[in-house]
Design an enzyme around this catalytic site. Structure first.
Site, short mmCIF file in Angstrom:
data_model
loop_
_atom_site.label_atom_id
_atom_site.label_comp_id
_atom_site.label_asym_id
_atom_site.label_seq_id
_atom_site.Cartn_x
_atom_site.Cartn_y
_atom_site.Cartn_z
N ASN A 144 0.82 -1.18 -0.24
CA ASN A 144 0.24 0.00 0.40
C ASN A 144 1.07 1.53 0.43
O ASN A 144 1.54 1.82 1.03
CB ASN A 144 -0.62 -0.16 1.48
CG ASN A 144 -1.42 1.30 1.54
OD1 ASN A 144 -2.02 2.08 0.47
ND2 ASN A 144 -2.45 1.53 2.77
N LYS A 146 0.04 3.92 -0.38
CA LYS A 146 -0.71 5.47 0.39
C LYS A 146 -0.36 6.77 -0.40
O LYS A 146 -0.41 6.58 -2.00
CB LYS A 146 -0.15 5.89 1.47
CG LYS A 146 -0.62 4.48 2.43
CD LYS A 146 0.16 4.97 4.19
CE LYS A 146 -0.21 3.93 4.41
NZ LYS A 146 -0.20 3.36 6.32
N HIS A 186 -9.59 1.76 5.45
CA HIS A 186 -7.93 1.50 5.45
C HIS A 186 -8.21 2.96 6.97
O HIS A 186 -9.23 3.68 6.65
CB HIS A 186 -7.29 1.87 4.61
CG HIS A 186 -6.12 2.13 5.17
ND1 HIS A 186 -5.27 3.08 6.36
CD2 HIS A 186 -4.87 1.07 5.35
CE1 HIS A 186 -4.02 2.63 6.39
NE2 HIS A 186 -3.69 2.04 6.16
N GLU A 220 -7.00 4.96 8.05
CA GLU A 220 -6.26 6.49 7.57
C GLU A 220 -7.94 7.12 6.80
O GLU A 220 -8.40 8.07 7.16
CB GLU A 220 -5.32 6.17 6.56
CG GLU A 220 -4.32 6.57 8.05
CD GLU A 220 -3.09 5.88 6.63
OE1 GLU A 220 -3.01 5.18 5.74
OE2 GLU A 220 -1.95 5.36 7.45
N GLU A 250 -5.30 -4.23 10.82
CA GLU A 250 -4.62 -3.33 11.01
C GLU A 250 -4.67 -3.01 11.93
O GLU A 250 -5.91 -2.20 11.81
CB GLU A 250 -4.72 -2.66 9.63
CG GLU A 250 -3.98 -2.91 7.88
CD GLU A 250 -3.96 -2.59 7.89
OE1 GLU A 250 -1.85 -2.63 7.40
OE2 GLU A 250 -3.70 -0.97 7.03
N GLY A 294 2.18 2.21 10.77
CA GLY A 294 3.58 3.24 10.53
C GLY A 294 4.17 4.15 11.66
O GLY A 294 5.07 4.28 11.84
N SER A 309 3.53 -1.99 10.41
CA SER A 309 4.48 -2.04 10.89
C SER A 309 5.48 -3.43 10.46
O SER A 309 6.00 -4.40 11.03
CB SER A 309 4.94 -1.73 12.38
OG SER A 309 4.94 -0.31 12.54
P1 PGA Z 1 2.19 0.58 7.30
O1 PGA Z 1 0.99 0.68 7.36
O2 PGA Z 1 3.50 -1.14 7.05
O3 PGA Z 1 3.51 1.17 7.43
O4 PGA Z 1 2.82 -0.13 8.98
C1 PGA Z 1 0.53 -0.18 6.77
C2 PGA Z 1 -0.82 0.05 5.97
O5 PGA Z 1 -1.21 1.08 6.69
O6 PGA Z 1 -1.64 -0.79 5.37
#
Ligand code: PGA
Length: 249
Positions: free
Chosen positions: A11, A13, A97, A99, A167, A173, A211
């Protein structure tokens, strides 16, 4: 329990200009030489979907989008429909997601409508769920995830190809990850929900996201009921992403 081929999806983003396309190409070229035995997808920003899909055609790497509008077309300035994403070469789409849920206030009903739209457009939805840190600390993680699943998954998913991504919001992140026991506990709970609701619920992959990196991918991908990974930051460079893909093979 049916065995499912693992899916490792990147992803990106809101990251990547034209010069980022080469990273997707490097992943595809590298996997052509050493087949990983896993499904691999890259989900770039919408503006790059078409160009990357053209470059990855006839490779093992699939292209996905990160969101879609729930209508096929119409007066929705700035939005992109599933039909448009499919036409541009996407085969999957991330929906719900955290976000999107937080920054765009998408609730379970909005997520469910988008899942229906993805199916209508011929896209395989990757539906995201996960608890906040406060919810985890107060012992609510399973209840929150089960409630998100109940509201975010329409009955029309029955018999269709779809993917769930667990998640935990606090792991995205941050460099933090749950313990393997915590991951397995939530994944088992998700499996129970899928089996109870969908005739193909035993066979749908449940990804872990938050992560994931080369150093923890193997143990996470080998945990019970983990059917792959949704990878954010570590998917932007082929040299970071490829070891994660290989850990799933
Ligand atoms: P990350 O993000 O691997 O940077 O923690 C995962 C995600 O939001 O899908």
């Amino acid at each position: 329990m049916a065995t499912v081929r693992k899916l490792v999806a990147g992803n990106w983003k809101m990251n990547g200009l034209s010069d980022q396309i080469v990273e997707a190409v490097k992943v595809a070229e590298s996997l052509a030489q050493t087949p990983a035995g896993v499904r691999v997808a890259i989900c770039p920003p919408n503006i790059l979907v078409h160009r990357i899909a053209e470059r990855l055609a006839r490779t093992v790497v699939e292209v996905g989008a990160q969101d879609l509008h729930c209508e096929a077309a119409g007066a929705f300035t700035g939005d992109t429909s599933g039909e448009m994403l499919r036409d541009a070469g996407a085969r999957l789409v991330i929906i719900g997601h955290s976000e999107r849920r937080s920054h765009h206030r998408e609730d379970d009903a909005a997520v469910s409508a988008k899942v229906g739209a993805a199916l209508r457009a011929g896209l395989e939805p990757i539906v995201c769920v996960g608890e906040s840190l406060e919810e985890r600390r107060s012992g609510q993680a399973l209840q929150v995830v089960e409630s998100q699943l109940a509201g975010s998954l329409p009955d029309s998913l029955d018999g269709r190809s779809f993917v769930i991504a667990y998640e935990p919001v606090w792991a995205i992140g941050t460099g933090l990850t749950p313990t393997l026991a915590e991951i397995e506990e939530v994944h088992r709970a998700i499996r129970r929900v899928l089996v109870a609701r969908f005739s193909n619920g035993a066979a749908r992959p449940i990804l872990y996201g938050g992560s994931v990196k080369a150093s923890n991918a193997a143990e996470i991908l080998n945990a019970a009921e983990v059917g792959g990974a949704l990878v954010g930051g570590a998917s932007l460079k082929a040299t970071d992403f490829l070891p994660i893909v290989r850990a799933g093979g």
